[in-house]
Write an enzyme that holds these catalytic residues in place. Structure first.
Site, PDB file in Angstrom:
ATOM      1  N   GLN A 235       0.889  -1.429  -0.116  1.00 17.05           N
ATOM      2  CA  GLN A 235      -0.121   0.060   0.215  1.00 17.05           C
ATOM      3  C   GLN A 235       0.963   1.283   0.017  1.00 17.05           C
ATOM      4  O   GLN A 235       0.236   2.347   0.061  1.00 17.05           O
ATOM      5  CB  GLN A 235      -0.870  -0.109   1.125  1.00 17.05           C
TER       6      GLN A 235
ATOM      7  N   HIS B  36      -0.629   0.097   5.361  1.00 14.64           N
ATOM      8  CA  HIS B  36      -1.293   1.141   6.222  1.00 14.64           C
ATOM      9  C   HIS B  36      -0.346   2.288   6.389  1.00 14.64           C
ATOM     10  O   HIS B  36       0.159   2.639   7.614  1.00 14.64           O
ATOM     11  CB  HIS B  36      -1.759   0.670   7.629  1.00 14.64           C
TER      12      HIS B  36
ATOM     13  N   GLU C   7     -15.045   3.498   9.126  1.00 13.27           N
ATOM     14  CA  GLU C   7     -15.644   4.489   9.927  1.00 13.27           C
ATOM     15  C   GLU C   7     -15.604   5.823   9.177  1.00 13.27           C
ATOM     16  O   GLU C   7     -14.686   6.309   8.216  1.00 13.27           O
ATOM     17  CB  GLU C   7     -14.822   4.669  11.231  1.00 13.27           C
TER      18      GLU C   7
ATOM     19  N   TYR D 255      -9.444   7.547  19.378  1.00 19.05           N
ATOM     20  CA  TYR D 255     -10.510   7.082  18.547  1.00 19.05           C
ATOM     21  C   TYR D 255     -10.533   5.430  18.625  1.00 19.05           C
ATOM     22  O   TYR D 255     -11.245   4.633  17.637  1.00 19.05           O
ATOM     23  CB  TYR D 255     -10.517   7.321  16.900  1.00 19.05           C
TER      24      TYR D 255
END
Length: 375
Positions: free
Chosen positions: A87, A151, A248, A258
């Protein structure tokens, strides 16, 4: 508790379509999909220059120029070396709010090093088809560099005071309960805030916390893919990848946690449980979540004049579910409705709304950019 809406509630679904130029009739507007350019290799971010040209990043490490509706063959020279693994790669692009006067262009990318890779940010200027006057704006301490290709984030967004906010994913950390996203001593899994030149604002929430990364604005974020200020309220909204379920939509506020991975509405990709709890005191609830995951991507608020009935709505892309989601929010920041558009037309990486009033949709696969225009 913040209002929660699961994907299957309050949705209007449209039959699958191919992007073809045919008239598409949605709830509020009829529109056509107009091709801007094709032939891109995993485009990631898009900006529009004051002269009408566009700059688009390709994850493999290129910045391309779109001029008068044509993709120029030559990529911009002198772009930083990226770790285009998994990624990672060349990610977001953003213009300084005073670009007309200072010419600063910001690039977020996964920077390789001997100990792995991590999200970094540079700024420079476009001159003679090259990225020049380069300056490092953000680079984490060497101990934060990690192995693996998952990520990295990263989206960037300026506020009205020229502070730069950006997201960094948790780098695929699966440890519990001390995931990197929960550690103030690590830059991963956070939203960060810096001055436009990289200096640390004195009023950041963890500046005086021993060992904390001083750029941190929020934490407990798994892997943010969209980051945008709402023009009408000044609130910072974020879209965030969950694992298997639990994507989310959040409002990011100063110093808040969070929850990832202590609380989540998702499962491991294998189907096993990550945690038994979805709520915990001191941890924020999402505005909405999607289960199953749609693989949320970039987002933008529509404030243009060409689609007046969409004014104030959020447009969010989806990768795996290949759709554009129109999200309606009320004055109390609650989601009241969702509408699915462009279903099964390709993997949508980002959505951008510029001053021309069109909505631009960036497709990861196939690599292209289209725009929605009124019928």
């Amino acid at each position: 508790m913040r209002f929660i809406c699961i994907l299957f509630l309050s949705l209007t679904l449209f039959a699958s379509l191919e992007v073809s130029g045919e008239v598409i009739r949605s709830e509020k507007h009829s529109f056509k999909v107009e091709s801007l350019v094709e032939g891109l290799q995993k485009p990631w971010g898009l900006v529009k220059l004051p002269d009408g040209r566009f700059l688009v990043t390709e994850k493999v490490g290129r910045v391309r120029i779109i001029e008068e509706g044509k993709l120029l063959d030559a990529a911009v020279a002198n772009i930083p070396t990226v770790n285009a693994n998994g990624q990672g790669g060349l990610l977001d692009i953003e213009l300084h709010p005073d670009y007309k006067n200072n010419g600063w262009i910001y690039l977020a990318f996964s920077k390789p090093s001997g100990t792995g890779a991590f999200t970094s940010i540079v700024r420079g200027r476009l001159r003679d088809h090259a990225f020049v006057d380069k300056e490092t704006v953000y680079e984490p301490p060497v101990e934060d560099y990690t192995q693996g290709g998952n990520h990295f984030g990263c989206r960037m967004e300026f506020d009205l005071n020229n502070y730069l906010y950006f997201s960094i994913g948790d780098r695929g950390d699966t440890t519990k309960p001390e995931n990197r996203a929960q550690k103030l001593t690590h830059a991963a899994g956070k939203t960060h805030r810096i001055h436009d030149d990289g200096k640390i604002p004195k009023d950041n929430p963890f500046v005086d916390v021993k060992g904390a990364r001083p750029s941190i604005w929020s934490y407990g974020n798994r892997n943010a893919q969209g980051l945008k200020f709402q023009p009408s309220t000044g609130l910072l909204w974020e879209t965030e990848h969950g694992p298997r379920g639990g994507d989310e939509l959040n409002i990011i506020r100063k110093g808040l946690n969070y929850g990832w991975p202590i609380i989540t509405y998702g499962l491991n990709y294998s189907g096993t449980t990550i945690t038994e709890i979805t709520e915990k005191e001191g941890m924020e609830q999402p505005v909405i979540y999607w289960t199953p995951s749609i693989a949320v991507s970039g987002m933008d608020f529509y404030e243009g004049a060409k689609f007046p009935n969409w004014k104030g709505d959020i447009f969010i892309g989806a990768l795996a579910h290949q759709k554009l989601v129109r999200v309606v929010v009320d004055k109390d920041s609650r989601v009241t409705h969702q509408e699915m558009l462009l279903e099964k037309s390709g993997r949508i990486r980002d959505v951008r709304c510029f001053d021309d009033g069109f909505i631009y949709v960036i497709y990861d696969e196939p690599g292209k950019i289209v725009r929605l225009v009124p019928e």
